[in-house]
Design a protein around this motif. Sequence first.
Motif, mmCIF file in Angstrom:
data_model
loop_
_atom_site.group_PDB
_atom_site.id
_atom_site.type_symbol
_atom_site.label_atom_id
_atom_site.label_comp_id
_atom_site.label_asym_id
_atom_site.label_seq_id
_atom_site.Cartn_x
_atom_site.Cartn_y
_atom_site.Cartn_z
ATOM 1 N N VAL A 1 1.306 -8.797 -10.248
ATOM 2 C CA VAL A 1 1.531 -10.296 -9.677
ATOM 3 C C VAL A 1 2.758 -10.086 -8.628
ATOM 4 O O VAL A 1 2.735 -10.833 -7.622
ATOM 5 N N ASP A 2 3.716 -9.303 -8.761
ATOM 6 C CA ASP A 2 4.819 -9.110 -8.117
ATOM 7 C C ASP A 2 4.504 -8.646 -6.605
ATOM 8 O O ASP A 2 5.224 -9.011 -5.699
ATOM 9 N N ALA A 3 3.297 -8.159 -6.170
ATOM 10 C CA ALA A 3 2.986 -7.765 -5.106
ATOM 11 C C ALA A 3 2.710 -9.075 -4.153
ATOM 12 O O ALA A 3 2.824 -8.834 -2.960
ATOM 13 N N PHE B 1 2.082 -1.310 -9.242
ATOM 14 C CA PHE B 1 0.961 -0.789 -10.028
ATOM 15 C C PHE B 1 1.076 0.135 -11.019
ATOM 16 O O PHE B 1 0.093 0.732 -11.716
ATOM 17 N N SER B 2 2.197 0.809 -11.101
ATOM 18 C CA SER B 2 2.670 1.793 -11.909
ATOM 19 C C SER B 2 2.793 1.161 -13.349
ATOM 20 O O SER B 2 2.962 0.130 -13.771
ATOM 21 N N GLU B 3 3.103 2.007 -14.312
ATOM 22 C CA GLU B 3 3.316 1.683 -15.820
ATOM 23 C C GLU B 3 4.441 0.926 -15.831
ATOM 24 O O GLU B 3 5.498 1.186 -15.330
ATOM 25 N N ILE C 1 0.856 -1.247 0.117
ATOM 26 C CA ILE C 1 -0.070 0.025 -0.001
ATOM 27 C C ILE C 1 0.768 1.353 0.160
ATOM 28 O O ILE C 1 0.648 2.299 -0.764
ATOM 29 N N THR C 2 1.873 1.194 0.865
ATOM 30 C CA THR C 2 2.844 2.482 1.013
ATOM 31 C C THR C 2 3.683 2.740 -0.317
ATOM 32 O O THR C 2 4.186 3.542 -0.470
ATOM 33 N N ASP C 3 4.224 1.450 -0.969
ATOM 34 C CA ASP C 3 5.047 1.475 -2.057
ATOM 35 C C ASP C 3 4.227 1.011 -3.286
ATOM 36 O O ASP C 3 4.664 0.245 -4.114
ATOM 37 N N TYR C 4 3.071 1.483 -3.462
ATOM 38 C CA TYR C 4 2.139 0.766 -4.568
ATOM 39 C C TYR C 4 2.683 0.907 -5.963
ATOM 40 O O TYR C 4 2.458 0.436 -6.912
#
Length: 338
Positions: free
Chosen positions: A88-90, A81-83, A74-77
């Motif tokens: 899936v790496d989350a 989730f950026s371009e 959440i704090t390093d989204y």
Amino acid sequence: MELAFIPSPSRGVLYLGPVPLRGYAFCIIIGVFVAVWLGNRRWIARGGRPGTVADIAVWAVPFGLIGGRLYHVITDYQLYFSEGRDWVDAFKIWEGGLGIWGAIAFGALGAWIGARRRGIPMPAYADAVAPGIALAQAIGRWGNWFNQELYGKATDLPWAVEITSTADGRVPGTYHPTFLYESLWCIGVAALVIWADRRFRLGHGRAFALYVAAYCAGRFWIEYMRVDDAHHILGLRLNNWTALFVFLLAVVYMVLSARSRPGREAVVEPGADPSDGADGSDDSEGSAGDDAKADADTDGEDAGSGATEDDAKSPDEADGDADDARDVKDGADSAKKG
């Protein structure tokens, strides 16, 4: 002249055939075992049963891993989730990325569920495991060394860590080993909690609050040294603000708890013998009391038996005394007649 430094491992994973052995995961696993081992010893010393800490840890550890990962994501989204990133790496927790704030919060929730199922007061359990958690963090931080991550500013100090990886924008060089600073700090926190708990007999969650406050104090300045990407608020990293906020909460809790509930819990686990606690001192005191009682009973028996031997007569001795009395009487009668 070549500078001295701490070399980083060339890779953070070894393969045992097709099975990957990751340094980051090993550090976490070893830390969990140390925390459970020390927590079990402290729990037994407080009067709890062996194995209770491990039973509750079955709830706390999975919750802690999930919470730590959620906080990090959440704090390093932007890392997931950026371009150009793969969401899936989350889920790849083995590649690093656990936020201690989420791990402690969710781990406490899991521990509360496990403690509630056994009728155990959560503050007492938290006090028992607090220094073990600090040691687990000290060991777990070496997982960042395996992954070549979470280092500080560039430096040429002899204990600088050498970064060789270029992944995720890393620039090879020598940097402050913030993972090492935090590891050493956590060891100091564990020692502080153990000492203060013995010295002041902390109870009702105050040992855990001391651990939280002491850790936050160190995390604040260590976090300030880091150079990895992070969100900033008013010039400070997000984790700096989190550390400051949690530190204040822990201090307030210690003050209010000491006023409202001084001392330590007399019973920490239903059905356990409370005389087994207090770091083993109660056992020795109990043994001394039993020995003193046994000695007193023995003295009483000796005194009673002595009085019986002195004052009472056996049947044979009583008959002998009666015969002597008759002889004296007969002699007196004969003398009278003569």
